[in-house]
Scaffold this active site. Structure first.
Site, PDB file in Angstrom:
ATOM      1  N   LYS A   1       4.017  38.779 -23.003  1.00 17.35           N
ATOM      2  CA  LYS A   1       4.890  38.904 -24.173  1.00 17.35           C
ATOM      3  C   LYS A   1       5.114  40.385 -24.441  1.00 17.35           C
ATOM      4  O   LYS A   1       4.289  41.050 -25.046  1.00 17.35           O
ATOM      5  CB  LYS A   1       4.267  38.198 -25.371  1.00 17.35           C
ATOM      6  CG  LYS A   1       4.138  36.712 -25.103  1.00 17.35           C
ATOM      7  CD  LYS A   1       3.509  35.956 -26.249  1.00 17.35           C
ATOM      8  CE  LYS A   1       3.353  34.500 -25.835  1.00 17.35           C
ATOM      9  NZ  LYS A   1       1.991  34.072 -25.661  1.00 17.35           N
TER      10      LYS A   1
ATOM     11  N   GLU B   1      -4.703  15.856 -16.073  1.00 19.02           N
ATOM     12  CA  GLU B   1      -4.261  14.904 -17.100  1.00 19.02           C
ATOM     13  C   GLU B   1      -3.098  14.020 -16.634  1.00 19.02           C
ATOM     14  O   GLU B   1      -2.741  13.064 -17.304  1.00 19.02           O
ATOM     15  CB  GLU B   1      -3.802  15.667 -18.357  1.00 19.02           C
ATOM     16  CG  GLU B   1      -4.910  16.337 -19.146  1.00 19.02           C
ATOM     17  CD  GLU B   1      -5.246  17.744 -18.647  1.00 19.02           C
ATOM     18  OE1 GLU B   1      -4.928  18.064 -17.484  1.00 19.02           O
ATOM     19  OE2 GLU B   1      -5.829  18.512 -19.419  1.00 19.02           O
TER      20      GLU B   1
ATOM     21  N   TRP C   1       9.806  37.505 -23.128  1.00 22.04           N
ATOM     22  CA  TRP C   1       8.792  36.971 -22.213  1.00 22.04           C
ATOM     23  C   TRP C   1       9.066  37.425 -20.780  1.00 22.04           C
ATOM     24  O   TRP C   1      10.203  37.359 -20.315  1.00 22.04           O
ATOM     25  CB  TRP C   1       8.801  35.438 -22.244  1.00 22.04           C
ATOM     26  CG  TRP C   1       8.165  34.877 -23.469  1.00 22.04           C
ATOM     27  CD1 TRP C   1       7.757  35.584 -24.576  1.00 22.04           C
ATOM     28  CD2 TRP C   1       7.866  33.504 -23.713  1.00 22.04           C
ATOM     29  NE1 TRP C   1       7.224  34.725 -25.497  1.00 22.04           N
ATOM     30  CE2 TRP C   1       7.280  33.440 -25.004  1.00 22.04           C
ATOM     31  CE3 TRP C   1       8.031  32.332 -23.003  1.00 22.04           C
ATOM     32  CZ2 TRP C   1       6.861  32.237 -25.579  1.00 22.04           C
ATOM     33  CZ3 TRP C   1       7.623  31.136 -23.559  1.00 22.04           C
ATOM     34  CH2 TRP C   1       7.035  31.092 -24.834  1.00 22.04           C
TER      35      TRP C   1
ATOM     36  N   THR D   1     -11.506  18.498 -16.527  1.00 17.13           N
ATOM     37  CA  THR D   1     -10.720  19.703 -16.262  1.00 17.13           C
ATOM     38  C   THR D   1     -11.698  20.856 -16.150  1.00 17.13           C
ATOM     39  O   THR D   1     -12.797  20.799 -16.714  1.00 17.13           O
ATOM     40  CB  THR D   1      -9.711  20.003 -17.386  1.00 17.13           C
ATOM     41  OG1 THR D   1     -10.450  20.243 -18.582  1.00 17.13           O
ATOM     42  CG2 THR D   1      -8.770  18.845 -17.616  1.00 17.13           C
TER      43      THR D   1
HETATM   44  P1  ADP Z   1      -6.889  23.660 -14.209  1.00 16.86           P
HETATM   45  O1  ADP Z   1      -6.194  23.676 -15.526  1.00 16.86           O
HETATM   46  O2  ADP Z   1      -8.326  23.815 -14.269  1.00 16.86           O
HETATM   47  O3  ADP Z   1      -6.227  24.559 -13.179  1.00 16.86           O
HETATM   48  P2  ADP Z   1      -5.513  21.390 -13.178  1.00 16.86           P
HETATM   49  O4  ADP Z   1      -5.738  21.162 -11.733  1.00 16.86           O
HETATM   50  O5  ADP Z   1      -5.362  20.222 -14.034  1.00 16.86           O
HETATM   51  O6  ADP Z   1      -6.713  22.199 -13.671  1.00 16.86           O
HETATM   52  O7  ADP Z   1      -4.298  22.382 -13.322  1.00 16.86           O
HETATM   53  C1  ADP Z   1      -3.056  22.024 -13.792  1.00 16.86           C
HETATM   54  C2  ADP Z   1      -2.186  23.225 -13.901  1.00 16.86           C
HETATM   55  O8  ADP Z   1      -1.954  23.816 -12.630  1.00 16.86           O
HETATM   56  C3  ADP Z   1      -0.811  22.934 -14.421  1.00 16.86           C
HETATM   57  O9  ADP Z   1      -0.811  22.799 -15.819  1.00 16.86           O
HETATM   58  C4  ADP Z   1      -0.025  24.153 -13.931  1.00 16.86           C
HETATM   59  O10 ADP Z   1      -0.204  25.263 -14.788  1.00 16.86           O
HETATM   60  C5  ADP Z   1      -0.673  24.457 -12.622  1.00 16.86           C
HETATM   61  N1  ADP Z   1       0.150  23.911 -11.541  1.00 16.86           N
HETATM   62  C6  ADP Z   1      -0.035  22.778 -10.856  1.00 16.86           C
HETATM   63  N2  ADP Z   1       0.919  22.622  -9.924  1.00 16.86           N
HETATM   64  C7  ADP Z   1       1.757  23.675 -10.021  1.00 16.86           C
HETATM   65  C8  ADP Z   1       2.948  24.084  -9.355  1.00 16.86           C
HETATM   66  N3  ADP Z   1       3.469  23.393  -8.356  1.00 16.86           N
HETATM   67  N4  ADP Z   1       3.531  25.220  -9.776  1.00 16.86           N
HETATM   68  C9  ADP Z   1       3.020  25.958 -10.774  1.00 16.86           C
HETATM   69  N5  ADP Z   1       1.894  25.627 -11.435  1.00 16.86           N
HETATM   70  C10 ADP Z   1       1.276  24.506 -11.072  1.00 16.86           C
END
Ligand code: ADP
Length: 551
Positions: free
Chosen positions: A445, A333, A450, A189
């Site tokens: 917040k 993940e 929120w 990540t």
């Molecule tokens: P990083 O945490 O470095 O961005 P990831 O690619 O694993 O790496 O990111 C996952 C995160 O991206 C998710 O937990 C979410 O917050 C965001 N995410 C992914 N797809 C979407 C989506 N369609 N809408 C909103 N948020 C999204």
């Protein structure tokens, strides 16, 4: 009583063998920037994957060892994707946009013995080599000046040319019968807080995930399709596409390093892919490009958009171009497919709309629950907002502990009963559609209530003069936190914050409207093209933004 079924392991080598024989004529087309792209059939890729496996074995890569790739999306990267896990080693995709110190940390943590690198990326890798003690072999593929490696001293890795390494080797390999739970690939990540965390995928998880990608309720790809894989192969296995395509005979169009809007538009017009996958930033850039210089994008019957929230206004804009954007949610993940937004059957376009703008529905392989603030689980009523937790056969249950270290399960990431805590906040409708309102760390917040930064951003980006907008929480004496809206305007537009605020007021409750506004040139992006809000928060804290207050 146990079943009477055969217990055949689910292996990447099966996907490779299947794709390169049954679907041997499907193709991987790689953009070269020249008049003609490079075209390679799945049969050729299969043969070359076998040659690569023989070569890597000779270089000493053994079962369970990590072999890295620092590559663009191209045919050679697909060969590595299939060969490395099939021979029993672990494919470690390296994110070429990470800062040097993180790349060094990741290669050392995974103990990569070999790295396959594109020639065009050598200037990035060469300065890191003295800091990579586990690296014994560097395999260089494709165009790019090799002279940056001239200074490697005797202690550095041995350098090989990819094509020379493959040449003359057998085009078949007796792939080993591995345990399907064995590590096949790993991805870190991006580590916005603390060290990057390694997620290790198994053969089984990738196999099952590939089947899900191809299901009609997900991307629904078949051998009639060509997919433009813009999402980098270092970003969660290009969302599973290189595996899913080999399973179903889907041809791939690979942009290599030509990721700018103009070549992407040309690629689509010339090669006519039927599907594509990328984060919203890419689609924003492409929209501006085809607005300025129209191209025909209508070959794409659907596009998978995810990795960050897709603004509904972007979906509308592509609808007008005859291209349907399909929203998906996932994480490193979660392999990454977690949800995909296909509306239920039998609805009119108007009735479909509220479903299309959700993050989508969970497939059978992903179980979901919403954890409320006190720890109680919340109903799926479309209203109760909580942190999304998931579990399933392609969801991580721990992070990689590194060579010799134990895997670990931080309490903020894994519940005591083993579910993944996603850090995403949202609601789920009774029929299983997820709507995310924010990342837990981005929620504003304000006075005990929120405010969703995402809702404000989506509303702002629907304004005709706004190109991009990012909203972050900033400290406020009275309310604890309040939203700061940063906006990127179209060329020639002038910032009229009062007008933008009134525009927002049509959709958003008054108490949620931002008082603080700033104009920025572009929203800072992470290494995979998502809005990097921590940079904006820091810029605000350091007084780097010119903030206007509207009370
Ligand atoms: P990083 O945490 O470095 O961005 P990831 O690619 O694993 O790496 O990111 C996952 C995160 O991206 C998710 O937990 C979410 O917050 C965001 N995410 C992914 N797809 C979407 C989506 N369609 N809408 C909103 N948020 C999204």
């Amino acid at each position: 009583m146990l079943s009477t079924m055969q217990d055949v392991p689910l292996l990447i080598s099966r996907i490779l063998t299947h794709g390169s024989t049954i679907h041997g004529k499907s193709q991987v087309t790689t953009w070269t920037g020249e008049a003609e792209p490079q075209r390679r059939s799945f049969a050729e890729i299969g043969a070359r994957a076998a040659q690569l496996a023989h070569a890597l074995r000779e270089l000493g890569v053994e079962d369970g060892q990590a072999a890295g790739t620092l590559m663009w999306n191209n045919a050679e990267h697909v060969e590595a994707y299939l060969a490395i896990p099939s021979m029993g080693a672990v494919l470690h995709t390296l994110n070429l946009r990470l800062p040097a110190e993180q790349l060094i940390w990741i290669v050392n943590h995974a103990a990569d013995r070999v790295v396959i690198v594109n020639g065009s990326l050598l200037p990035l890798l060469a300065p890191l080599l003295p800091h990579l003690p586990t690296l014994e072999h560097l395999v260089v593929s494709g165009p790019g000046d090799r002279s940056v490696l001239d200074d490697i001293d005797g202690a550095g890795p041995q350098v090989h040319e990819y094509e020379e390494l493959l040449a003359g080797r057998p085009t078949a390999y007796d792939w080993p019968q591995l345990d399907e739970r064995q590590a096949a690939a790993m991805c870190y990540t991006s580590g916005t807080t603390g060290d990057p965390k390694g997620v290790v995928y198994s053969h089984r998880s990738i196999y099952l995930h590939s089947m899900q990608v191809n299901m009609a309720e997900s991307m629904g790809l078949t051998d009639q399709d060509t997919t433009l894989v813009v999402v980098p192969q270092f970003h969660v296995n290009a969302w599973g596409l290189p595996h899913a395509t080999f399973m179903a005979g889907v041809s791939m169009l690979m942009p290599d390093r030509f990721l700018q809007p103009a070549p992407l538009a040309d690629m689509i017009e010339r090669e006519k892919p039927t599907h594509a996958a990328a984060v919203p930033t890419i689609w924003q850039g492409l929209l501006a490009e085809v607005t300025a210089r129209p191209r025909d994008l209508t070959s794409m019957r659907r596009v998978t958009i995810g990795g960050a929230a897709c603004p509904p206004s972007l979906m509308e804009a592509y609808d007008k171009l005859g291209v349907r954007l399909c929203h998906a949610w996932g994480m490193t993940e979660t392999s990454p497919l977690g949800t995909m937004s296909n509306p239920p059957a039998g609805l009119s376009a108007e009735e479909e709309w509220p479903y299309r703008i959700t993050q989508g529905r969970f497939p059978a392989g992903v179980e979901a629950r919403l954890a409320g603030p006190g720890g109680a689980f919340l109903p799926w009523d479309g209203e109760s907002a909580g942190e999304l937790e998931v579990r399933g056969p392609w969801i991580a249950g721990a992070y990689f502990g590194g060579a010799g270290g134990d895997d670990f399960r931080p309490a903020d990431k894994f519940s005591p009963d083993g579910w993944l805590r996603t850090g995403d906040v949202g609601v789920i409708s009774p029929d299983g559609y997820l709507t995310l309102t924010d990342r837990a760390k981005d929620v504003i917040k304000s006075g005990g209530e929120w405010i969703s930064s995402q809702e404000l951003e989506n509303a702002l980006m629907a304004h005709p003069e706004v190109v991009e907008a990012a909203v972050v929480a900033v400290p406020d004496d009275k309310w604890g936190e309040r939203p700061l809206a940063t906006v990127v305007l179209k060329p020639g537009a002038t910032a009229d914050y009062a007008a933008l605020k009134s525009f927002l007021a049509e959709k958003i409750a008054k108490w949620q409207l931002p008082e603080r506004w700033a104009l920025i040139e572009s929203v800072p992006k992470t290494s995979v093209g998502k809005f990097d809000k921590k940079v904006i928060r820091r810029q605000y804290a350091d007084g780097e933004l010119e903030v206007t207050e509207l009370r």
